[in-house]
Design a protein around this motif. Structure first.
Motif, PDB file in Angstrom:
ATOM      1  N   LEU A  27       0.807  -1.267  -0.358  1.00 45.04           N
ATOM      2  CA  LEU A  27       0.123   0.111   0.010  1.00 45.04           C
ATOM      3  C   LEU A  27       1.133   1.186  -0.111  1.00 45.04           C
ATOM      4  O   LEU A  27       0.902   2.409  -0.826  1.00 45.04           O
ATOM      5  N   VAL A  28       1.917   1.332   0.669  1.00 45.65           N
ATOM      6  CA  VAL A  28       2.888   2.411   1.043  1.00 45.65           C
ATOM      7  C   VAL A  28       3.718   2.424  -0.391  1.00 45.65           C
ATOM      8  O   VAL A  28       3.524   3.765  -1.350  1.00 45.65           O
ATOM      9  N   THR A  31       0.799   3.848  -3.152  1.00 45.40           N
ATOM     10  CA  THR A  31       0.475   5.690  -2.825  1.00 45.40           C
ATOM     11  C   THR A  31       1.779   6.377  -3.368  1.00 45.40           C
ATOM     12  O   THR A  31       1.045   6.943  -3.594  1.00 45.40           O
ATOM     13  N   GLY A  32       2.935   5.508  -2.996  1.00 42.59           N
ATOM     14  CA  GLY A  32       3.870   6.525  -3.363  1.00 42.59           C
ATOM     15  C   GLY A  32       4.148   7.098  -4.735  1.00 42.59           C
ATOM     16  O   GLY A  32       4.104   8.039  -5.425  1.00 42.59           O
ATOM     17  N   ARG A  34       1.470   6.839  -6.593  1.00 42.58           N
ATOM     18  CA  ARG A  34       0.681   7.521  -7.402  1.00 42.58           C
ATOM     19  C   ARG A  34       0.651   9.158  -6.482  1.00 42.58           C
ATOM     20  O   ARG A  34       0.432   9.945  -8.164  1.00 42.58           O
ATOM     21  N   VAL A  35       1.046   9.441  -6.119  1.00 34.88           N
ATOM     22  CA  VAL A  35       1.427  10.350  -5.454  1.00 34.88           C
ATOM     23  C   VAL A  35       2.673  11.293  -6.683  1.00 34.88           C
ATOM     24  O   VAL A  35       2.673  12.455  -6.192  1.00 34.88           O
TER      25      VAL A  35
END
Length: 76
Positions: A27-28, A31-32, A34-35
């Motif tokens: 998940l991390v 998310t990274g 996508r960011v």
């Protein structure tokens, strides 16, 4: 040499910890990714793979270039 019962218990604990942490770490990473795409769109578009996915590494050509070692089996 077989593991002792204490080593087997410790191994099971570590494997359980990794099993719990893996989805969180996935998940991390997601998310990274996508960011980074939101912050700098278009920067990853010029990515070129080092080697095509279907292309395999030919060790024979690499070994032939550096000579042979006595304990290495011949490359066919």
């Amino acid at each position: 040499m077989p593991n002792t019962p204490e080593q087997q218990i410790r191994r099971r604990r570590f494997e359980a910890l990794i099993g719990v942490a893996a989805p969180v770490l996935d998940l991390v990473l997601a998310t990274g990714e996508r960011v980074s795409r939101v912050i700098a769109p278009g920067e990853g578009d010029d990515y070129v793979a080092i080697r095509a996915p279907g292309e395999k590494l030919e060790l024979g050509s690499i070994r032939a270039g550096r000579g042979t070692v006595d304990h290495e089996p011949p490359v066919e």
